[in-house]
Scaffold this motif. Structure first.
Motif, PDB file in Angstrom:
ATOM      1  N   ALA A 120       4.387   6.420  -3.493  1.00 56.50           N
ATOM      2  CA  ALA A 120       3.680   6.315  -4.611  1.00 56.50           C
ATOM      3  C   ALA A 120       4.706   6.908  -5.605  1.00 56.50           C
ATOM      4  CB  ALA A 120       2.303   6.673  -5.034  1.00 56.50           C
ATOM      5  N   GLN A 121       5.444   8.007  -5.268  1.00 51.89           N
ATOM      6  CA  GLN A 121       6.503   8.714  -6.141  1.00 51.89           C
ATOM      7  C   GLN A 121       7.855   8.116  -6.126  1.00 51.89           C
ATOM      8  OE1 GLN A 121       4.062  10.535  -4.028  1.00 51.89           O
ATOM      9  NE2 GLN A 121       2.654  10.310  -5.685  1.00 51.89           N
ATOM     10  N   GLY A 122       8.008   7.030  -5.182  1.00 53.55           N
ATOM     11  CA  GLY A 122       9.241   6.482  -4.996  1.00 53.55           C
ATOM     12  C   GLY A 122      10.237   7.203  -3.924  1.00 53.55           C
ATOM     13  N   ASN A 123       9.651   7.833  -3.359  1.00 52.32           N
ATOM     14  CA  ASN A 123      10.354   8.732  -2.171  1.00 52.32           C
ATOM     15  C   ASN A 123      10.489   7.713  -0.900  1.00 52.32           C
ATOM     16  OD1 ASN A 123      10.571  11.112  -3.281  1.00 52.32           O
ATOM     17  ND2 ASN A 123       8.467  11.356  -2.701  1.00 52.32           N
ATOM     18  N   LYS A 124      11.565   7.630  -0.195  1.00 52.84           N
ATOM     19  CA  LYS A 124      11.913   6.747   0.730  1.00 52.84           C
ATOM     20  C   LYS A 124      11.241   7.040   1.994  1.00 52.84           C
ATOM     21  CE  LYS A 124      14.292   3.591   2.751  1.00 52.84           C
ATOM     22  NZ  LYS A 124      13.968   1.937   2.540  1.00 52.84           N
TER      23      LYS A 124
ATOM     24  N   ALA B  87      -4.539   1.530   8.626  1.00 57.99           N
ATOM     25  CA  ALA B  87      -3.818   2.578   8.023  1.00 57.99           C
ATOM     26  C   ALA B  87      -2.915   2.197   7.007  1.00 57.99           C
ATOM     27  CB  ALA B  87      -3.114   3.689   9.166  1.00 57.99           C
ATOM     28  N   ASP B  88      -2.340   3.088   6.260  1.00 63.13           N
ATOM     29  CA  ASP B  88      -1.275   2.698   5.045  1.00 63.13           C
ATOM     30  C   ASP B  88       0.037   3.400   5.311  1.00 63.13           C
ATOM     31  OD1 ASP B  88      -3.259   1.209   3.640  1.00 63.13           O
ATOM     32  OD2 ASP B  88      -3.876   3.181   2.394  1.00 63.13           O
ATOM     33  N   TYR B  89       0.962   2.534   5.269  1.00 65.30           N
ATOM     34  CA  TYR B  89       2.524   3.078   5.486  1.00 65.30           C
ATOM     35  C   TYR B  89       3.411   2.317   4.886  1.00 65.30           C
ATOM     36  CZ  TYR B  89       6.455   5.886   7.240  1.00 65.30           C
ATOM     37  OH  TYR B  89       7.519   6.546   7.141  1.00 65.30           O
ATOM     38  N   PRO B  90       3.698   2.050   3.563  1.00 64.67           N
ATOM     39  CA  PRO B  90       2.765   2.776   2.442  1.00 64.67           C
ATOM     40  C   PRO B  90       1.646   1.419   2.059  1.00 64.67           C
ATOM     41  CG  PRO B  90       4.739   1.867   1.417  1.00 64.67           C
ATOM     42  CD  PRO B  90       5.031   1.405   2.981  1.00 64.67           C
TER      43      PRO B  90
END
Length: 216
Positions: free
Chosen positions: A118-122, A171-174
């Protein structure tokens, strides 16, 4: 006749799985075996696996285990783990591999374009580490495990069932992906219960007492 057969086709963290099952069922006879007759004689079957789909299918077929695995999945309580979930489906993108076809659907790779939080991190692929699992519907193997409990994952591909009703965990990823499937006497998970501390041991304990009825 063994109480639990852990299928050995030359790939997977077999002895860790067997030790975890022995820990939760100290009175049970647990065997790690690649013998079809022993697998079919066992009271219940655990089907683990890791590595690449093409290599796993080559090993299953090369060891003459395809028919035994499918028959066991049709007849007795059956638990698939990691690659033991993926190869139950019809096809995997990994190596363009035809799989066992017990379930309709495909196995696909996490899409690199979506791998940002959500923060844009890879985010890295493989998806490795602890993640919260949502229980999409009740099942005896979820007994005593709270919704959104964390389990341990290591994988680059995930299943996409053709029938949404197969999914019992996500699950979430992302974004959301299916990480547990169940139908009749079969329950299969993408995560590693043998590496998932108390929650994983509880799931295994539920399995060794499960009669294969999804509503029991």
């Amino acid at each position: 006749m063994a109480d639990v057969a852990v299928v050995d086709y030359g790939m997977g963290n077999l002895h860790s799985v067997a030790k975890a099952v022995e820990h939760v069922a100290p009175g049970a006879e647990v065997v790690v075996t690649g013998d079809p007759a022993t697998i079919l004689a066992a009271g219940r079957v655990v089907f683990p696996g890791q590595g690449a789909a093409r290599d796993c299918m080559a090993a299953i077929n090369g060891h003459g285990l395809r028919d035994a695995v499918l028959q066991a999945a049709a007849e007795k309580p059956f638990l698939g783990i990691c690659m033991g979930l993926q190869v139950l489906f019809a096809h995997s993108e990994e190596g363009d591999t035809p799989c066992l076809g017990l379930f309709a659907g495909n196995v696909v790779r996490f899409q690199d374009a979506r791998m940002h939080d959500a923060q844009g991190n890879k985010l890295k692929v493989p998806h490795m580490g602890w993640n919260n699992v949502r229980q999409l519907r009740p099942h005896p193997l979820w007994a005593g495990i709270e919704d959104a409990t964390r389990f341990y994952f290591v994988h680059s591909y995930h299943v996409v069932p053709a029938d949404p009703d197969l999914a019992v965990g996500s699950a979430d990823y992302p974004t959301e992906f299916v990480c547990a499937c169940a139908r009749d006497n079969v329950f299969a998970v993408q995560f590693h219960p043998e590496k998932s501390a108390t929650a994983g041991l509880r799931l295994l304990a539920n399995f060794v007492t499960w009669d294969g009825n999804p509503n029991s």
